[in-house]
Design a protein around this motif. Structure first.
Motif, PDB file in Angstrom:
ATOM      1  N   ALA A  61     -35.734 -11.735  31.101  1.00  0.00           N
ATOM      2  CA  ALA A  61     -35.585 -12.249  29.739  1.00  0.00           C
ATOM      3  C   ALA A  61     -34.190 -11.965  29.198  1.00  0.00           C
ATOM      4  O   ALA A  61     -33.544 -12.835  28.591  1.00  0.00           O
ATOM      5  N   GLY A  62     -33.690 -10.747  29.423  1.00  0.00           N
ATOM      6  CA  GLY A  62     -32.377 -10.382  28.908  1.00  0.00           C
ATOM      7  C   GLY A  62     -31.271 -11.229  29.497  1.00  0.00           C
ATOM      8  O   GLY A  62     -30.341 -11.642  28.785  1.00  0.00           O
ATOM      9  N   PHE A  88     -27.111 -15.330  28.553  1.00  0.00           N
ATOM     10  CA  PHE A  88     -26.188 -16.305  29.126  1.00  0.00           C
ATOM     11  C   PHE A  88     -26.557 -17.760  28.860  1.00  0.00           C
ATOM     12  O   PHE A  88     -25.670 -18.615  28.905  1.00  0.00           O
ATOM     13  N   PHE A  89     -27.821 -18.072  28.584  1.00  0.00           N
ATOM     14  CA  PHE A  89     -28.112 -19.477  28.318  1.00  0.00           C
ATOM     15  C   PHE A  89     -27.412 -19.989  27.054  1.00  0.00           C
ATOM     16  O   PHE A  89     -26.850 -21.093  27.064  1.00  0.00           O
ATOM     17  N   PRO A  90     -27.381 -19.216  25.940  1.00  0.00           N
ATOM     18  CA  PRO A  90     -26.652 -19.713  24.766  1.00  0.00           C
ATOM     19  C   PRO A  90     -25.170 -19.962  25.023  1.00  0.00           C
ATOM     20  O   PRO A  90     -24.553 -20.772  24.317  1.00  0.00           O
ATOM     21  N   MET A  91     -24.601 -19.300  26.014  1.00  0.00           N
ATOM     22  CA  MET A  91     -23.179 -19.525  26.300  1.00  0.00           C
ATOM     23  C   MET A  91     -22.910 -20.967  26.715  1.00  0.00           C
ATOM     24  O   MET A  91     -21.813 -21.484  26.472  1.00  0.00           O
ATOM     25  N   HIS A  92     -23.877 -21.618  27.376  1.00  0.00           N
ATOM     26  CA  HIS A  92     -23.703 -23.042  27.672  1.00  0.00           C
ATOM     27  C   HIS A  92     -23.475 -23.820  26.374  1.00  0.00           C
ATOM     28  O   HIS A  92     -22.620 -24.712  26.309  1.00  0.00           O
ATOM     29  N   LEU A 126     -24.306 -13.700  18.400  1.00  0.00           N
ATOM     30  CA  LEU A 126     -25.219 -12.598  18.053  1.00  0.00           C
ATOM     31  C   LEU A 126     -26.430 -12.611  18.984  1.00  0.00           C
ATOM     32  O   LEU A 126     -26.891 -11.550  19.441  1.00  0.00           O
ATOM     33  N   LEU A 127     -26.948 -13.812  19.273  1.00  0.00           N
ATOM     34  CA  LEU A 127     -28.096 -13.910  20.178  1.00  0.00           C
ATOM     35  C   LEU A 127     -27.718 -13.425  21.580  1.00  0.00           C
ATOM     36  O   LEU A 127     -28.491 -12.686  22.221  1.00  0.00           O
ATOM     37  N   SER A 128     -26.549 -13.815  22.064  1.00  0.00           N
ATOM     38  CA  SER A 128     -26.111 -13.355  23.382  1.00  0.00           C
ATOM     39  C   SER A 128     -25.956 -11.838  23.421  1.00  0.00           C
ATOM     40  O   SER A 128     -26.312 -11.185  24.417  1.00  0.00           O
ATOM     41  N   SER A 184     -27.848  -9.131  25.766  1.00  0.00           N
ATOM     42  CA  SER A 184     -27.155  -8.202  26.661  1.00  0.00           C
ATOM     43  C   SER A 184     -27.747  -6.802  26.564  1.00  0.00           C
ATOM     44  O   SER A 184     -27.848  -6.093  27.578  1.00  0.00           O
ATOM     45  N   TYR A 185     -28.162  -6.399  25.368  1.00  0.00           N
ATOM     46  CA  TYR A 185     -28.806  -5.091  25.228  1.00  0.00           C
ATOM     47  C   TYR A 185     -30.196  -5.098  25.858  1.00  0.00           C
ATOM     48  O   TYR A 185     -30.642  -4.087  26.428  1.00  0.00           O
ATOM     49  N   LEU A 186     -30.896  -6.231  25.784  1.00  0.00           N
ATOM     50  CA  LEU A 186     -32.193  -6.352  26.444  1.00  0.00           C
ATOM     51  C   LEU A 186     -32.017  -6.260  27.963  1.00  0.00           C
ATOM     52  O   LEU A 186     -32.785  -5.578  28.656  1.00  0.00           O
TER      53      LEU A 186
END
Length: 639
Positions: free
Chosen positions: A443-444, A449-453, A478-480, A484-486
């Motif tokens: 999940a993390g 990385f998906f929002p980076m697209h 913020l979501l990314s 990253s912490y997850l």
């Protein structure tokens, strides 16, 4: 499905005692520094690469924290550039390849029925150089002198006039130093796999993981010289005023990119290929059948190894090269997806036709397939020149290569870690803790990385340490950062699981999974000599084969017990016919001494202490001369 009987059934107690005496290493400080046991060296690679992974991961968390909100001030531009560069450099050069070579060091001799690598002292040298090169590069960070121009170090920004100080000198010399280790390890893997296979293990019976490691080693041999030449020229430009990358003096800045990516794109497969081999090695145990399409997978491994050298210019579609040339590299970049797809379909067919046993390693394999296919899909998009030119140097690229490298390398590494942990440590992991780790990592990774697209398509460029708040990127960043912490929490649980297994895990049987390759016919962890009897292989799945089990029984002959010294078997390259027994070297401090002399040499070059560098060259030459001096048993020696 049958299982190979314990090899000791064909060996007397006297033979076992002699084997333990010749191959065992008494615990001591000297033994810790002088060991040449491939299993101890493999474990050291895994632990050291894991520590560098932690440092690179903490760097990434700091960068993601900086980017969580617009115009944050957690890191200065100078600090961000150094963390950014060390994160990429460490992940590519100090974690991914060494971690996979660590699996190779531990497993290749066990999988092919050998008692050690072909060149045990060279194996130890490779580890010490890897350790020292990593420390050489990371030690620059506390002094504010770490590399700061990205892991790709593009000229002219890496030149002295644009980037004064030691930053890029550390980069160039550190990678040259590390390249010695990678080259030595690759030569060792090739010779080991060709000459030390158990009798009967012809090329059509070699485990797919070993095929993948050997293909990777050949790619390293052919790709690394381009990177070494690049770094040597960069150091000469910066330190001695040459002009390889200076257009005003007849140089060419694109020369750096050509040489770097001639190495850099094969390096993607140098990283991913052993991980794909892990997938093919782990899958049979949890599907209760062999991998579908063994010959096709071997052919795809070879095809990827060759085609990967013909696609480097797709990293340079925005540099203004002749348009006609782009079409050839675009075609090659599309074609290379075919052999990769063959392996994906072979694994899916194996899962469809087999009987799935859902344990943590299989979960990571499924996570790998999902993530790697998504990364491969965006990779095929980059093969289109027009699309590549639109998204180049945006966060879309960052998303793509993290999907490929985390999905294609880290997920299989974690599957391999859980799969072989009982063999490496002799302890079983905690299943529920492993499942929690998988879901948090999976999940993390996607939340990061998906929002980076998306915000890459929205225009956010790579390599920026901050951004304005009116561009529409803040929510996605913020979501990314939350992801990253997850992801970090999931990886922390993996570490907790390993420590729990070491301290409280129940003792592991020789073969807890019902695996099919020879390492599962040994004890957990294996004895120092690996196999009391060198097995005679009759099948692609030797542990499931009764005739292979019988070959280690009471009828075993002296030429495969070899209890009268540190000896193993040499066989022919193609069909693994028995040739002769060869004596292996004893434990030695020479690898550590040579690596230390090389460390002094590169440190002296970095600091400009050239008289000390000259003395270090003399020490290197003297150590190599002592090392190469023929032993008394020269006719049987293995260096």
């Amino acid at each position: 499905m049958s299982t190979v009987a314990p090899p000791s059934s064909g060996v007397s107690r006297e033979d076992l005692d002699r084997l333990a005496e010749h191959w065992g290493e008494r615990p001591s400080v000297r033994s810790w520094f002088s060991t040449i046991d491939h299993k101890r060296i493999g474990r050291r690679y895994l632990v050291t690469a894991g520590l560098f992974f932690v440092l690179a991961g903490l760097s990434a968390l700091l960068m993601r924290t900086q980017l969580a909100r617009p115009e944050a001030g957690i890191l200065s531009p100078r600090e961000y550039n150094q963390l950014f560069t060390m994160h990429g450099t460490a992940m590519i050069f100090l974690f991914a390849t060494p971690m996979l070579f660590g699996f190779g060091n531990f497993l290749v001799p066990l999988m092919i029925g050998s008692r050690d690598m072909a060149f045990p002292k060279l194996n130890a040298l490779g580890y010490w150089i890897f350790l020292f090169a990593g420390l050489f590069m990371w030690a620059s960070l506390p002094f504010g002198a770490a590399p700061n121009n990205g892991w790709f170090a593009y000229a002219p920004l890496s030149q002295e006039q644009h980037n004064p100080g030691l930053h890029m000198d550390v980069y160039a010399l550190g990678l040259l130093f590390l390249g010695i280790s990678t080259t030595a390890s690759s030569i060792n893997f090739i010779v080991t796999a060709l000459k030390l296979r158990a009798p009967g293990m012809s090329l059509n019976r070699v485990p797919l993981f070993v095929w993948a490691i050997v293909a990777t080693a050949f790619m390293v041999i052919f790709a690394l010289p381009a990177l070494n030449a690049d770094n040597a020229m960069l150091f000469l430009d910066r330190r001695f005023g040459t002009h390889f990358f200076d257009p005003s003096a007849g140089g060419n800045v694109l020369l750096w990119q050509h040489l770097f990516w001639i190495f850099g794109h094969p390096d993607v497969y140098i990283i991913v290929m052993p991980a794909l081999g892990i997938v093919s090695a782990v899958l049979p145990a949890f599907t209760r059948r062999g991998v579908v399409g063994y010959p096709l997978i071997v052919l795809s491994i070879v095809a990827i190894s060759i085609i990967s050298f013909g696609v480097w210019v797709h990293h340079m579609f925005a540099t203004g090269l002749p348009q006609l040339s782009y079409s050839f590299f675009s075609a090659a970049s599309s074609i290379i997806t075919i052999p990769s797809g063959i392996q994906i379909f072979a694994w899916l067919a194996t899962m469809l036709l087999g009987r799935l046993v859902v344990r943590v390693p299989l979960l990571f394999l499924i996570g790998f397939i999902v993530t790697f296919v998504l990364g491969g899909f965006t990779g095929a998009m980059f093969a289109l020149t027009a699309f590549d030119q639109q998204v180049t140097d945006s966060y879309f690229v960052v998303a793509h290569f993290h999907y490929v490298l985390i999905g294609g390398a880290v997920f299989p590494m974690l599957a391999g870690l859980y799969y072989w942990l009982p063999k490496i440590t002799g302890r079983m992991y905690h299943e529920r803790l492993g499942r929690w780790a998988f879901w948090l990592v999976f999940a993390g990774m996607h939340v990061t990385f998906f929002p980076m697209h998306l915000y890459g398509l929205f225009g956010m460029p790579r390599r920026v340490y901050t951004y304005r708040g009116d561009l529409g990127w803040d929510g996605w960043n913020l979501l990314s950062t939350a992801g990253s912490y997850l992801l970090a929490l999931g990886l922390l649980l993996v570490l907790v699981g390993v420590v729990h297994a070491l301290r409280r895990g129940r003792p592991a049987p020789a073969d807890p999974w019902g695996g099919d390759t020879l390492e599962w016919s040994t004890s957990s962890p294996p004895e120092p000599y690996n196999f009391p009897v060198v097995p005679r292989v009759h099948s692609l799945h030797p542990v499931w084969d009764e005739r292979t089990a019988e070959s280690t029984g009471p009828g075993a002959t002296e030429d495969r017990i070899l209890s009268d010294g540190r000896r193993t078997v040499f066989t022919s390259e193609l069909d693994a016919r028995y040739e002769r027994a060869v004596r292996m070297p004893e434990a030695s401090l020479q690898p550590l001494v040579l690596a230390t002399a090389l460390l002094v040499l590169f440190t002296a070059l970095l600091l400009g202490w050239y008289p000390l560098a000259g003395l270090a060259v003399v020490a290197v030459a003297a150590t190599v001369a002592v090392w190469a001096w023929p032993p008394r048993w020269a006719d049987e020696a293995a260096a």
